[in-house]
Design a protein around this motif. Structure first.
Motif, PDB file in Angstrom:
ATOM      1  N   ARG A 189       0.859  -1.170   0.000  1.00  7.99           N
ATOM      2  CA  ARG A 189       0.000   0.000   0.000  1.00  7.99           C
ATOM      3  C   ARG A 189       0.898   1.222   0.000  1.00  7.99           C
ATOM      4  O   ARG A 189       2.039   1.164   0.438  1.00  7.99           O
ATOM      5  CB  ARG A 189      -0.947  -0.022   1.197  1.00  7.99           C
ATOM      6  CG  ARG A 189      -0.315   0.425   2.487  1.00  7.99           C
ATOM      7  CD  ARG A 189      -0.888   1.788   2.758  1.00  7.99           C
ATOM      8  NE  ARG A 189      -0.649   2.207   4.122  1.00  7.99           N
ATOM      9  CZ  ARG A 189       0.404   2.913   4.481  1.00  7.99           C
ATOM     10  NH1 ARG A 189       1.360   3.149   3.596  1.00  7.99           N
ATOM     11  NH2 ARG A 189       0.529   3.349   5.706  1.00  7.99           N
ATOM     12  N   SER A 190       0.364   2.312  -0.565  1.00  5.60           N
ATOM     13  CA  SER A 190       1.176   3.510  -0.563  1.00  5.60           C
ATOM     14  C   SER A 190       0.321   4.715  -0.245  1.00  5.60           C
ATOM     15  O   SER A 190       0.420   5.312   0.816  1.00  5.60           O
ATOM     16  CB  SER A 190       1.871   3.651  -1.917  1.00  5.60           C
ATOM     17  OG  SER A 190       2.677   4.776  -1.912  1.00  5.60           O
ATOM     18  N   CYS A 191      -0.592   5.076  -1.158  1.00  2.65           N
ATOM     19  CA  CYS A 191      -1.342   6.326  -0.976  1.00  2.65           C
ATOM     20  C   CYS A 191      -2.449   6.201   0.062  1.00  2.65           C
ATOM     21  O   CYS A 191      -2.757   7.149   0.762  1.00  2.65           O
ATOM     22  CB  CYS A 191      -1.936   6.760  -2.299  1.00  2.65           C
ATOM     23  SG  CYS A 191      -3.265   5.685  -2.868  1.00  2.65           S
ATOM     24  N   ALA A 192      -3.057   5.015   0.169  1.00  2.00           N
ATOM     25  CA  ALA A 192      -4.223   4.784   1.028  1.00  2.00           C
ATOM     26  C   ALA A 192      -5.431   5.627   0.620  1.00  2.00           C
ATOM     27  O   ALA A 192      -6.345   5.827   1.405  1.00  2.00           O
ATOM     28  CB  ALA A 192      -3.888   5.003   2.503  1.00  2.00           C
ATOM     29  N   HIS A 193      -5.437   6.145  -0.587  1.00  2.00           N
ATOM     30  CA  HIS A 193      -6.562   6.963  -1.053  1.00  2.00           C
ATOM     31  C   HIS A 193      -6.999   6.630  -2.476  1.00  2.00           C
ATOM     32  O   HIS A 193      -7.476   7.492  -3.199  1.00  2.00           O
ATOM     33  CB  HIS A 193      -6.216   8.443  -0.948  1.00  2.00           C
ATOM     34  CG  HIS A 193      -6.221   8.930   0.460  1.00  2.00           C
ATOM     35  ND1 HIS A 193      -5.141   8.795   1.280  1.00  2.00           N
ATOM     36  CD2 HIS A 193      -7.189   9.505   1.210  1.00  2.00           C
ATOM     37  CE1 HIS A 193      -5.438   9.276   2.471  1.00  2.00           C
ATOM     38  NE2 HIS A 193      -6.668   9.720   2.452  1.00  2.00           N
ATOM     39  N   GLY A 194      -6.760   5.390  -2.903  1.00  2.00           N
ATOM     40  CA  GLY A 194      -7.288   4.952  -4.190  1.00  2.00           C
ATOM     41  C   GLY A 194      -6.659   5.593  -5.406  1.00  2.00           C
ATOM     42  O   GLY A 194      -7.297   5.664  -6.448  1.00  2.00           O
ATOM     43  N   VAL A 195      -5.439   6.083  -5.316  1.00  2.00           N
ATOM     44  CA  VAL A 195      -4.818   6.662  -6.510  1.00  2.00           C
ATOM     45  C   VAL A 195      -3.520   5.986  -6.965  1.00  2.00           C
ATOM     46  O   VAL A 195      -3.128   6.121  -8.117  1.00  2.00           O
ATOM     47  CB  VAL A 195      -4.548   8.189  -6.379  1.00  2.00           C
ATOM     48  CG1 VAL A 195      -5.824   8.972  -6.586  1.00  2.00           C
ATOM     49  CG2 VAL A 195      -3.894   8.516  -5.074  1.00  2.00           C
ATOM     50  N   CYS A 196      -2.852   5.246  -6.078  1.00  2.00           N
ATOM     51  CA  CYS A 196      -1.562   4.689  -6.501  1.00  2.00           C
ATOM     52  C   CYS A 196      -1.703   3.307  -7.131  1.00  2.00           C
ATOM     53  O   CYS A 196      -0.853   2.879  -7.895  1.00  2.00           O
ATOM     54  CB  CYS A 196      -0.595   4.626  -5.331  1.00  2.00           C
ATOM     55  SG  CYS A 196      -0.977   3.340  -4.141  1.00  2.00           S
ATOM     56  N   GLY A 197      -2.793   2.620  -6.807  1.00  2.00           N
ATOM     57  CA  GLY A 197      -3.015   1.303  -7.412  1.00  2.00           C
ATOM     58  C   GLY A 197      -2.202   0.174  -6.803  1.00  2.00           C
ATOM     59  O   GLY A 197      -2.025  -0.858  -7.434  1.00  2.00           O
ATOM     60  N   SER A 198      -1.702   0.343  -5.583  1.00  2.00           N
ATOM     61  CA  SER A 198      -0.868  -0.717  -4.988  1.00  2.00           C
ATOM     62  C   SER A 198      -1.669  -1.817  -4.309  1.00  2.00           C
ATOM     63  O   SER A 198      -1.163  -2.925  -4.158  1.00  2.00           O
ATOM     64  CB  SER A 198       0.048  -0.138  -3.907  1.00  2.00           C
ATOM     65  OG  SER A 198       0.701   0.995  -4.360  1.00  2.00           O
ATOM     66  N   CYS A 199      -2.874  -1.493  -3.858  1.00  2.00           N
ATOM     67  CA  CYS A 199      -3.518  -2.373  -2.871  1.00  2.00           C
ATOM     68  C   CYS A 199      -4.643  -3.232  -3.424  1.00  2.00           C
ATOM     69  O   CYS A 199      -5.574  -3.558  -2.695  1.00  2.00           O
ATOM     70  CB  CYS A 199      -4.020  -1.562  -1.691  1.00  2.00           C
ATOM     71  SG  CYS A 199      -5.370  -0.469  -2.141  1.00  2.00           S
ATOM     72  N   LEU A 203      -9.877  -2.484  -4.321  1.00  2.00           N
ATOM     73  CA  LEU A 203      -8.761  -1.783  -3.685  1.00  2.00           C
ATOM     74  C   LEU A 203      -9.040  -1.820  -2.185  1.00  2.00           C
ATOM     75  O   LEU A 203     -10.109  -1.367  -1.748  1.00  2.00           O
ATOM     76  CB  LEU A 203      -8.693  -0.328  -4.151  1.00  2.00           C
ATOM     77  CG  LEU A 203      -8.229  -0.054  -5.578  1.00  2.00           C
ATOM     78  CD1 LEU A 203      -8.147   1.438  -5.822  1.00  2.00           C
ATOM     79  CD2 LEU A 203      -6.881  -0.713  -5.862  1.00  2.00           C
ATOM     80  N   CYS A 235      -7.956  -0.021   0.089  1.00  2.00           N
ATOM     81  CA  CYS A 235      -8.078   1.311   0.690  1.00  2.00           C
ATOM     82  C   CYS A 235      -9.356   2.026   0.283  1.00  2.00           C
ATOM     83  O   CYS A 235      -9.629   3.135   0.726  1.00  2.00           O
ATOM     84  CB  CYS A 235      -6.871   2.173   0.332  1.00  2.00           C
ATOM     85  SG  CYS A 235      -6.810   2.621  -1.404  1.00  2.00           S
TER      86      CYS A 235
HETATM   87  S1  FES Z   1      -3.024   2.262  -1.301  1.00  2.15           S
HETATM   88 FE1  FES Z   1      -2.946   3.442  -3.127  1.00  2.15          FE
HETATM   89  S2  FES Z   1      -4.646   2.665  -4.191  1.00  2.15           S
HETATM   90 FE2  FES Z   1      -4.851   1.667  -2.303  1.00  2.15          FE
END
Ligand code: FES
Ligand code: SF4
Lengths: 128, 235
Positions: free
Chosen positions: B53-63, B73, B75
């Protein structure tokens, strides 16, 4: 070591893809079922014609059975209507946006056609 | 506060030969997200739990993960939107699992790179920006929203069967450039996708469209690319 990426049949089925995914699974299954059905039909005909064999008659009684007829009719109707949905959506791309509605319409058409089948099979049973 | 049972997929390559599931009982707020639950477990119960996870706001696409059997996602998924009080979290399908929820995304990005997902224009540089009308921009507005989370590609049965298929995410990103009036690489991209492992592996199953956290009409984008290949025109 990393775990193998393989997604087996049952693992895949557990994915919650919803209506469209099940329509695809049923499309494949009904396709296979029809091949089996037509295969049985040909084998039965061949056995009875060529050898006057009892086996042919035995196979005939299986697929002339009402329950078998109801199942196979459902699969054929489903396969045809679902196939049409996919072909239409593939050819007229703007309609792809309405794929959720398309699934409902598909089932409506299937149910309408299938009730005719149920009616005719029941009619035959009652009238002997 | 709501009581929930959290079931997590666990696999540690250093100690395990097979994956297993661990269960945790947690008290959570309805406004917590699945990611918050994972953070709770990692922070208070078991520090070895691994996830991206990185952004925790639905924009980085990690989760991107499977939450109760469906790609989401972590987050962006609120507890109040999950009907059941049992929540199962597993890694996305069709990628080698490295540890717990972490999968090897390399095959995904290899497919992404195949479609040349960058701006191609060999004309002399304009003095300011490349100009484009609102209508021209709207043509690829939807596919430009992609955050490369992989939820679509890893929900696709055609991709599960064979990871040589470029997958929906790569086609979405090809679409973003193919239909951009300022770009000049459309013909080459269409040729790459006009392949047995290109758009024709798409069986119009729609799992991708339903899985996309950005609500991109993915199957429609793939349909438009198929049509462009068949007709040789971008209209
Ligand atoms: S943590 Fe970045 S999209 Fe979920
Ligand atoms: S198209 Fe949607 S689901 Fe697929 S990678 Fe992009 S944002 Fe994720």
């Amino acid at each position: 070591m990393a775990l193998n990426r393989k997604v087996g049949f049952f693992k895949g089925l557990k994915y919650k893809g919803g209506g469209p995914m099940w329509a695809w699974v049923l499309h494949r299954t009904s396709g296979l079922a029809m091949v089996v059905f037509v295969g049985l039909h040909i084998i039965a005909g061949f056995l009875t014609q060529q050898f006057g064999s009892e086996a042919g008659i035995a196979i005939n009684t299986i697929y002339e059975n009402d329950i078998f007829q109801l199942v196979i009719f459902f699969l054929v109707i489903f396969h045809a209507v679902n196939g049409l949905r996919v072909v239409i959506l593939d050819l007229i791309t703007p309609l792809l946006e309405y794929q959720r509605e398309a699934i409902w319409l598909e089932w409506l058409i299937i149910m309408a056609l299938y009730s005719l089948v149920i009616f005719s099979v029941l009619h035959d049973v009652m009238m002997g | 506060m709501k009581k929930i049972t959290l079931k997590l997929f666990r696999y540690n390559p250093e100690t395990d030969t097979k994956p297993h599931y661990d269960t945790y009982k947690l008290e959570v707020e309805p406004t917590d997200r699945v990611l918050d639950l994972l953070e709770k477990v990692k922070g208070y119960e078991d520090g070895t739990l691994s996830f991206r996870r990185s952004c925790a706001h639905g924009v980085c696409g990690s989760c991107a993960m499977r939450v109760n059997g469906e790609n989401k996602l972590a987050c962006k998924t609120l507890i109040q939107d999950i009907k059941s009080s049992k929540i199962t979290v597993e890694p996305i399908l069709g990628m080698p699992v490295l540890k717990d929820m972490i999968v090897d995304m390399e095959p995904f990005f290899d497919n992404y790179k195949k479609v040349m997902p960058y701006f191609i224009n060999d004309d002399p540089k304009p003095e300011k920006e490349h100009i484009q009308s609102i209508e021209e921009q709207e043509r690829f507005d939807d596919t430009a929203k992609c955050i490369l989370c992989g939820a679509c590609t890893t929900s696709c049965p055609s991709f599960w069967a064979n990871d040589e298929y470029v997958g929906p995410a790569a086609i979405v990103n090809a679409h973003r450039f193919i239909f951009d009036s300022r770009d000049q690489g459309a013909a080459e991209r269409l040729q790459i996708l006009n392949d047995q492992f290109g758009v024709y592996r798409c069986r119009t199953i729609f799992n991708c469209t339903l899985a996309c956290p950005r609500e991109i009409e993915i199957t429609k984008a793939i349909g438009e690319v198929k049509k462009a290949i068949a007709t040789g025109s971008l209209d």
